[in-house]
Design an enzyme around this catalytic site. Structure first.
Site, PDB file in Angstrom:
ATOM      1  N   GLU A  71       0.864  -1.192   0.000  1.00 46.63           N
ATOM      2  CA  GLU A  71       0.000   0.000   0.000  1.00 46.63           C
ATOM      3  C   GLU A  71       0.894   1.235   0.000  1.00 46.63           C
ATOM      4  O   GLU A  71       2.025   1.189   0.472  1.00 46.63           O
ATOM      5  CB  GLU A  71      -0.972  -0.015   1.174  1.00 46.63           C
ATOM      6  CG  GLU A  71      -0.334  -0.145   2.547  1.00 46.63           C
ATOM      7  CD  GLU A  71      -0.310   1.173   3.262  1.00 46.63           C
ATOM      8  OE1 GLU A  71      -1.281   1.918   3.154  1.00 46.63           O
ATOM      9  OE2 GLU A  71       0.698   1.471   3.913  1.00 46.63           O
ATOM     10  N   THR A 145       2.294  -7.557   4.878  1.00 41.01           N
ATOM     11  CA  THR A 145       3.289  -7.385   3.817  1.00 41.01           C
ATOM     12  C   THR A 145       4.652  -7.871   4.288  1.00 41.01           C
ATOM     13  O   THR A 145       5.336  -8.616   3.591  1.00 41.01           O
ATOM     14  CB  THR A 145       3.389  -5.897   3.408  1.00 41.01           C
ATOM     15  OG1 THR A 145       2.087  -5.409   3.126  1.00 41.01           O
ATOM     16  CG2 THR A 145       4.240  -5.737   2.173  1.00 41.01           C
ATOM     17  N   GLU A 254      31.273 -13.297   6.621  1.00 43.51           N
ATOM     18  CA  GLU A 254      31.935 -13.605   7.889  1.00 43.51           C
ATOM     19  C   GLU A 254      30.941 -13.705   9.037  1.00 43.51           C
ATOM     20  O   GLU A 254      31.166 -14.456   9.978  1.00 43.51           O
ATOM     21  CB  GLU A 254      32.967 -12.518   8.215  1.00 43.51           C
ATOM     22  CG  GLU A 254      34.362 -12.907   7.825  1.00 43.51           C
ATOM     23  CD  GLU A 254      35.347 -11.792   8.115  1.00 43.51           C
ATOM     24  OE1 GLU A 254      35.756 -11.648   9.267  1.00 43.51           O
ATOM     25  OE2 GLU A 254      35.691 -11.060   7.178  1.00 43.51           O
TER      26      GLU A 254
END
EC number: 3.6.5.-
Length: 449
Positions: A71, A145, A254
């Protein structure tokens, strides 16, 4: 160069990103319009920031980042805000209807329509990199979302860029103050989906950061901006060694090598120190010893859990500012004498140290005091499974009555996915228990396999 692409998904991801880019720009001397400040132009050109910024022909720096939300509201604030000319407009991608706190909408129905557009922009950005190192994905676990589209994006990135590292910064639902009722569903579904696609997930929980803001900064009612600026300091510390030089640099791979003993156990606990307000700054010593010790106090950790109940598998201390290796070794030696900090017996050394000479920067008129050194600690501890068990318990309470499940099924999900995800998290909790209890006697009995 070793470039890193940041992907910000959903409201939480986009708002954290705003604070992060505000801070990166300050650290690198880049103005809100993307050009260098006058002081910065006079200094030696430093190529460190090409990991996060690409340079145009006119000498403008553009962040290697993509905002994606289903949105438009939050991203519209970026489009009209102070930094509107910093970002490439095509990399601010929004849909028209939101995922309404529903993982299934973000992952299946609404998210499916937008994912190709986002991946197309990622592909373009990746093509312009000479040596892409990996992705940082910012999202929340609780929203629709963040959980649904975030998981979909991680899955698709694994397909397209299998070998590249993918680090997540996730906002984990706070134990007490929830923003939606179905957070436990979304969190468990998204964790189940991304478990095999993410290399390392740094979790922060709003409640823990609220408490840090209240306790250490004296802000009675912290806003999201206060929280995000604190998270931005952490993200900046984690990525500082990619952008500046130091005596002990740490790159993305790493982190995984040093923090993740088994692929599924990749949820380090984050702590940051010193967090002090501007008015108290002058009274604190902030020696390397002090700030290192305070990272091991539960009060400075970004997830509500008590590390004294668990064991540490690996710890990464990222110092920045006025720090020399000798002081860090002394601080670590002191830590090892403390009885409260227990390591698992199969990992005797357990400390990885990074030092970056760039002192931490603070946003002007922000809440944090200017300090000349800071440390961010990432530790893989079995105590973080407390966070999972609290969430699993909430999930069970709702799912035993099948509450709210019809919203998910109506968006094309199978009910079986819930139980599958829940079993996966039960397995994750068991993995953590096993790691903690793996003392040497038990090892002897389990040689068969």
């Amino acid at each position: 160069m070793r470039e890193v692409i940041s992907l910000n998904v959903g409201q939480a991801g986009c708002q954290i990103a705003n604070s992060c880019w505000e801070l990166y720009c300050l650290e690198h001397g880049i103005q809100p319009d993307g050009y260098l400040t006058e002081e910065r132009k006079k200094e030696d050109p430093d190529h460190g920031f090409s990991t996060f910024f690409s340079e145009t022909g006119q000498g403008k720096y553009v962040p290697r980042t993509i905002y994606a939300d289903l949105e438009p509201n939050v991203v519209d604030e970026v489009r009209t805000g102070t930094y509107r000319s910093l970002f490439h407009p095509e990399n601010l991608i929004t849909g028209k209807e939101d995922a309404s706190n529903n993982y299934a909408r973000g992952h299946y129905t609404v998210g499916k329509e937008m994912i190709d557009q986002v991946l197309d922009k990622v592909r373009r950005m990746a093509d312009s990199c000479s040596g892409l190192q990996g992705f940082l994905v910012f999202h929340s676990f609780g929203g629709g979302t963040g959980s649904g589209f975030g998981a979909l994006l991680m899955e698709r990135l694994s397909v397209d860029y299998g070998k590249k590292s993918k680090l997540e910064f996730c906002v984990y639902p706070a134990p007490q103050n929830a923003t939606s009722v179905v957070e436990p569903y979304n969190s468990i579904l998204t964790t189940h989906t991304t478990l095999e696609h993410s290399d390392c997930s740094f979790m922060v929980d709003n409640e823990a950061i609220y408490d840090i803001c209240r306790r250490n900064l004296g802000i009675e009612r912290p806003s999201y901006e206060n929280l995000n600026r604190l998270i931005a300091q952490v993200v900046s510390s984690i990525t500082a060694s990619l952008r500046f030089d130091g005596s002990l640099n740490v790159d993305l791979n790493e982190f995984q090598t040093n923090l993740v003993p088994y692929p599924r156990i990749h949820f380090p606990l984050v702590a940051y120190s010193p967090v002090i307000s501007a008015d108290k700054a002058s009274h604190e010593a902030n020696s390397v010893q002090d700030i290192t010790m305070s990272c091991f106090e539960p009060n400075n950790q970004m997830v509500k859990c008590d590390p004294r109940n668990g064991k540490y598998m690996a710890t990464c201390l990222l110092y920045r500012g006025d720090v020399v290796p000798k002081e860090t070794h002394a601080a670590v030696a002191t830590l090892k004498t403390k009885r409260t900090i227990q390591f698992v017996d199969w990992c005797p050394t357990g400390f990885k140290i990074g030092i970056c000479y760039q002192p931490p920067q603070q946003v002007p008129n922000g809440d944090l005091a200017k300090v000349n050194r800071a440390v961010c600690m990432l530790s893989n501890t079995t105590a973080i499974s407390e966070a999972w068990s609290a969430l699993d318990h909430k999930f069970d309470l709702m799912y035993s009555k099948r509450a709210f499940v019809h919203w998910y099924v109506g968006e094309g999900m199978e009910e079986g996915e819930f139980s599958e995800a829940r079993e996966d998290l039960a397995a994750l909790e068991r993995d953590y228990e096993e790691v903690a209890s793996d003392s040497l006697e038990e090892e002897g009995e389990e040689v068969e396999y």
